[in-house]
Design an enzyme around this catalytic site. Sequence first.
Site, mmCIF file in Angstrom:
data_model
loop_
_atom_site.group_PDB
_atom_site.id
_atom_site.type_symbol
_atom_site.label_atom_id
_atom_site.label_comp_id
_atom_site.label_asym_id
_atom_site.label_seq_id
_atom_site.Cartn_x
_atom_site.Cartn_y
_atom_site.Cartn_z
ATOM 1 N N HIS A 104 83.693 -21.329 24.440
ATOM 2 C CA HIS A 104 83.394 -22.823 24.926
ATOM 3 C C HIS A 104 82.516 -22.694 25.886
ATOM 4 O O HIS A 104 82.690 -22.143 27.022
ATOM 5 C CB HIS A 104 84.901 -23.125 25.437
ATOM 6 C CG HIS A 104 85.109 -24.478 25.831
ATOM 7 N ND1 HIS A 104 84.815 -25.559 24.853
ATOM 8 C CD2 HIS A 104 85.414 -25.057 27.021
ATOM 9 C CE1 HIS A 104 85.001 -26.728 25.580
ATOM 10 N NE2 HIS A 104 85.550 -26.307 26.746
ATOM 11 N N SER A 163 82.479 -30.796 26.672
ATOM 12 C CA SER A 163 83.848 -30.528 26.958
ATOM 13 C C SER A 163 84.697 -31.927 27.549
ATOM 14 O O SER A 163 84.385 -33.052 26.915
ATOM 15 C CB SER A 163 84.284 -29.397 27.825
ATOM 16 O OG SER A 163 85.748 -28.851 27.234
HETATM 17 C C1 GCU Z 1 90.800 -27.923 28.505
HETATM 18 C C2 GCU Z 1 91.082 -28.850 27.777
HETATM 19 C C3 GCU Z 1 90.005 -29.571 26.995
HETATM 20 C C4 GCU Z 1 88.753 -30.031 27.729
HETATM 21 C C5 GCU Z 1 88.559 -28.523 28.491
HETATM 22 C C6 GCU Z 1 87.235 -28.614 29.331
HETATM 23 O O1 GCU Z 1 90.324 -26.861 27.659
HETATM 24 O O2 GCU Z 1 92.371 -28.774 26.961
HETATM 25 O O3 GCU Z 1 90.510 -30.756 26.528
HETATM 26 O O4 GCU Z 1 87.890 -30.344 27.047
HETATM 27 O O5 GCU Z 1 89.701 -28.188 29.151
HETATM 28 O O6 GCU Z 1 86.937 -29.698 29.742
HETATM 29 O O7 GCU Z 1 86.436 -27.686 29.551
#
Ligand code: GCU
Length: 414
Positions: free
Chosen positions: A394, A252
């Site tokens: 995610h 992420s």
């Molecule tokens: C949020 C953000 C993302 C990022 C994520 C994370 O959702 O919008 O850009 O990758 O956090 O780091 O889990």
Amino acid sequence: MKHKTIYIIFFLLWLSNHTSAQQKVTNLPDVLTMSTGKKVTTAKQWEKQRKPELLAFFKREMYGQMPGKPAGIAFKVFDENKNVLGGKATRKQVTVYFTGNVDGPKMDILMYIPNKVKRKVPAIVGLNFDGNQSVNADPAIKITTSWEDKGTKGVINNHATEAMRGTNASQWPLEMIIDKGYAIATVYRGDIDPDFEGGLPLGVRSLYPELQNRGDNFSTVSAWAWGLSRILDYLETDKAIDSKHVAVFGFSRLGKAALWAGVTDERFKLVISNESGAGGAKLFHYTAGEGIRRLCTKFPHWFCGNFKKYMDQDSILSFDQHMVISMIAPRPVYVASAQGDSNSNPEGEFWGAKNAEPVYKLYNSNYSLPTDSWPALNTPAVGRIAYHIRPGGHDVKDYDWIQYLNFADKYLKK
Ligand code: GCU
């Protein structure tokens, strides 16, 4: 008749949402065309002309400038236990004093080295979200004293507590990594740069005031990438590690940092981006999911000030993230998505990886992402560029690590 028309309208609406985003993007800027319009046709031209042009562009407009290795950097191994993970591994903890000053900014590396391998071992380096104590429940792991997000479970007054031991262990399958013969070294992102807008005084960016108050300021994503390189600086001094075979991994926002570390530090021989999304592997031209406006308003510290001028320009940018992935070439890169991770736009991540292929092919016509369409679930496409999408949300799952370790077996070990 009336009903038929309604059905057709619904069908067309459905179709417009389900056709491949690839077909919707016709104006993706060409990675092999110089700003002068000249076409790049050889690896030499890429390295001597186009890559430097792109690198300067992305430093100026998106990630910001980054300092080099600090002259006084010092390391102190403060923990070593040769009998952890059921005797399979050695645990080490090392403090990195960025300026050599024990009272100055520092980060703690938590590492595991396989015991069964008798020669130097390849390693995987990656930042963690919540602190080293969250990576495994082992009570000997030092609890970070750095700023923590108060929204994180177990955090009290912006500090980590005992309740956070092992809370993130499912994303760090240490035994699986050790069994495959890799060392793993991780650092808490907040030791390097705390993840909030006013965090600058608490992190390494404060060491470089000359790189602030400017449009191309040293940003948080850059600072995390810089921190990844500092882990590698330590690994180069550790006799157990084959520091010529080190991969960088990130999930992420930390996947955004891992990609940038792969670009800015060629000592990383393989790069893994797990669901890095916008500002990572995803093409901004694939506008579904997070875009530049959200990145720059919700996380204004992640990228440099100049990046803000591209808000709402996602679909007409003259650059995009396939160019960032291209700058890793010819080193192997793995981009992975999750089906439920719509914020990251999985299909946009795939095309980010696929559109780096022309640069890889300059080095060797066999270097490719071996599929021409977005792969089905659980069907990794693995070449010098690799991609998979798995079911679920995610996260980092064992399934992801299994693919990364197989990829490393193929491309990092030799
Ligand atoms: C949020 C953000 C993302 C990022 C994520 C994370 O959702 O919008 O850009 O990758 O956090 O780091 O889990």
